[in-house]
Design an enzyme around this catalytic site. Structure first.
Site, PDB file in Angstrom:
ATOM      1  CE  LYS A  27      41.200  43.939  36.937  1.00 34.93           C
ATOM      2  NZ  LYS A  27      41.713  42.588  36.628  1.00 34.93           N
ATOM      3  CG  ASN A  28      39.497  39.878  33.932  1.00 34.26           C
ATOM      4  OD1 ASN A  28      40.374  40.536  34.468  1.00 34.26           O
ATOM      5  ND2 ASN A  28      38.757  39.009  34.598  1.00 34.26           N
ATOM      6  CB  CYS A 122      45.711  40.060  42.886  1.00 28.77           C
ATOM      7  SG  CYS A 122      44.364  41.228  42.911  1.00 28.77           S
ATOM      8  NE  ARG A 127      48.070  36.498  39.746  1.00 28.03           N
ATOM      9  CZ  ARG A 127      46.818  36.202  39.429  1.00 28.03           C
ATOM     10  NH1 ARG A 127      46.557  35.475  38.378  1.00 28.03           N
ATOM     11  NH2 ARG A 127      45.833  36.645  40.161  1.00 28.03           N
ATOM     12  CG  ASP A 310      38.362  36.945  39.231  1.00 28.83           C
ATOM     13  OD1 ASP A 310      39.313  36.531  39.922  1.00 28.83           O
ATOM     14  OD2 ASP A 310      38.526  37.557  38.154  1.00 28.83           O
ATOM     15  NE  ARG A 402      44.719  45.687  40.270  1.00 28.17           N
ATOM     16  CZ  ARG A 402      44.759  44.394  40.527  1.00 28.17           C
ATOM     17  NH1 ARG A 402      44.991  43.958  41.739  1.00 28.17           N
ATOM     18  NH2 ARG A 402      44.562  43.517  39.563  1.00 28.17           N
TER      19      ARG A 402
END
Length: 423
Positions: A27-28, A122, A127, A310, A402
């Protein structure tokens, strides 16, 4: 699958997971490689793309900017950004996900200008994008925040020296994207080293960029005038792989996890061995087998190659099943323990003090109605539910969708009793 906030997972726990599971693309990496395609005025094909919500959103954003986006199959996408006609990202779509800030670097690299709303996704802790802004300014760009969006003016963009005060994956990738086509040489120091940063650099290099040092803390980029098209496959998802490793260990199961890069999982593997979990590595697979009592441990999350933040919620879920007192320290994000109150509804005994969670393990978990507070916390709740006596309902599963492709099918194939229903 729309964002159905009423969908939930119903999980009856107590079954040891057994069998094999195939891991999807990262995903990242995918949510950074797709915006990177903006820099290529040509056709590129990206393979092993996970079919998840965050990817669908970033593809929608590229379409809305004028790119031609075509899904060739569930996990392959063709992008032609030649027709891109604007450097202004639509607020409504871009604010749905955190990785939308990669549009800043990509659009600035392509058009020398970018207007992007602040990131969504999220919500755990601030951030800050101050490291991103510092990086753009080091490349002679001007950055302003006005009318609720971030404006980057890169008319004078050129290579420069960037020193990050804190290790930031997002800023490292963003400045890489901006620098790839900027004249001159850019040197980023104290850069993040995550596998998906290496993957984005490899993608860009395969299309004609000149990036050296990705995966170390100094990355050197020599600007090129243009990039060409090509085909590239996304690396396997280290966090998804880790999640299934934890599900196997927590349920005292025996699972072979295929399509992984074992080196990316070393921080988890070493903790498992310390706990007494059996881990066997192959070339592109890992087998996790856990039986009986495991050893309590202490863990601190750190930037790669440290233990990934994570996977902190799955680790806490696992430690609730281990006798004795374990300590988990969160070294990356503040307020990433919001989900602990949900675990406590299932009977977990956890005390959180700032960035430290003390877990009194070995108290049996029981089914309850819980919610996922964010993507990885949702994975932690699912793992806790798989271990618990009785039935657990996990709400807000749109967070989980997600980042996890076909999680119901994959867990069911391992023998879990899990289904998705409408509330």
């Amino acid at each position: 699958m729309g964002e159905n906030t009423l969908e939930k997972f119903v999980i009856t726990g107590g079954k040891a997971l057994c069998g094999t599971v195939d891991i999807s693309g990262a995903k990242n990496a995918a949510v950074a490689i797709i915006p990177a395609a903006i820099l290529i005025e040509d056709e590129c094909i990206i393979e092993n793309v996970p079919d998840i919500k965050d990817v669908r959103i970033i593809l929608d954003i590229l379409s809305s900017l004028g790119a031609k986006v075509e899904k060739l199959d569930a996990n392959t996408v063709k992008i032609d950004a030649t027709t891109l006609n604007t450097y202004v990202a639509e607020k409504e779509i871009a604010s749905k996900m955190r990785a939308s800030y990669y549009l800043l670097g990509a659009l600035c690299g392509r058009f020398k200008k970018a207007v992007v709303p602040p990131p969504g996704g999220c919500n755990f802790g601030i951030r800050p994008i101050d490291q991103h802004i510092k990086g753009f300014e080091a490349l002679s760009c001007k950055v302003e925040i006005k009318h609720g969006s971030i404006y980057v003016d890169g008319e004078q963009i050129k290579g420069g020296q960037v020193y990050f005060d804190v290790v930031s994956v997002g800023a490292t990738i963003n400045i890489m994207l901006a620098a790839v086509r900027a004249p001159g040489v850019t040197v980023m120091e104290n850069a993040a080293k995550e596998p998906h940063i290496v993957d984005v650099a490899n993608f860009l290099n395969s299309m004609g960029a000149n990036i050296k040092g990705a995966g170390t803390d100094v990355i050197k980029i020599t600007g090129v005038e243009k990039l060409h098209g090509g085909t590239y496959g996304v690396i396997p998802d280290q966090i998804e792989a880790g999640t299934y490793m934890f599900a196997a260990a927590a349920t005292r199961g025996d699972v072979t996890i295929r399509n992984v890069i074992p080196k990316h999982l070393e921080a988890i593997t070493s903790k498992f061995i310390e706990m007494g979990v059996e881990v066997a590595e192959g070339d592109d697979e890992i087998r996790v087998c856990a039986k009986g009592n495991l050893n309590k441990i202490n863990v601190k999350t750190l930037p790669y190659p440290g233990f990934p933040t994570d996977l902190q919620p799955p680790m806490v879920a696992l430690l609730t099943t281990v006798n004795g007192t374990s300590i988990v320290t969160e070294g990356v994000w503040d307020s990433r323990f919001q989900y602990v109150t949900e675990l406590e509804k299932m009977g977990a005994k956890i005390t959180v003090n700032g960035s430290v969670a003390v877990i009194e393990g070995g108290h049996p978990l029981t089914g309850a109605d819980v919610k996922s507070t964010d993507l990885r916390a949702g994975a932690g709740m699912v793992i806790a539910a798989l271990c618990a006596n009785g039935t657990t309902e996990v709400l807000n599963v749109y967070h989980i969708d997600r980042g996890y492709e076909n999680i119901i099918e994959k867990l069911t194939n391992l023998g879990a009793d899990i289904k998705r229903t409408d509330d």
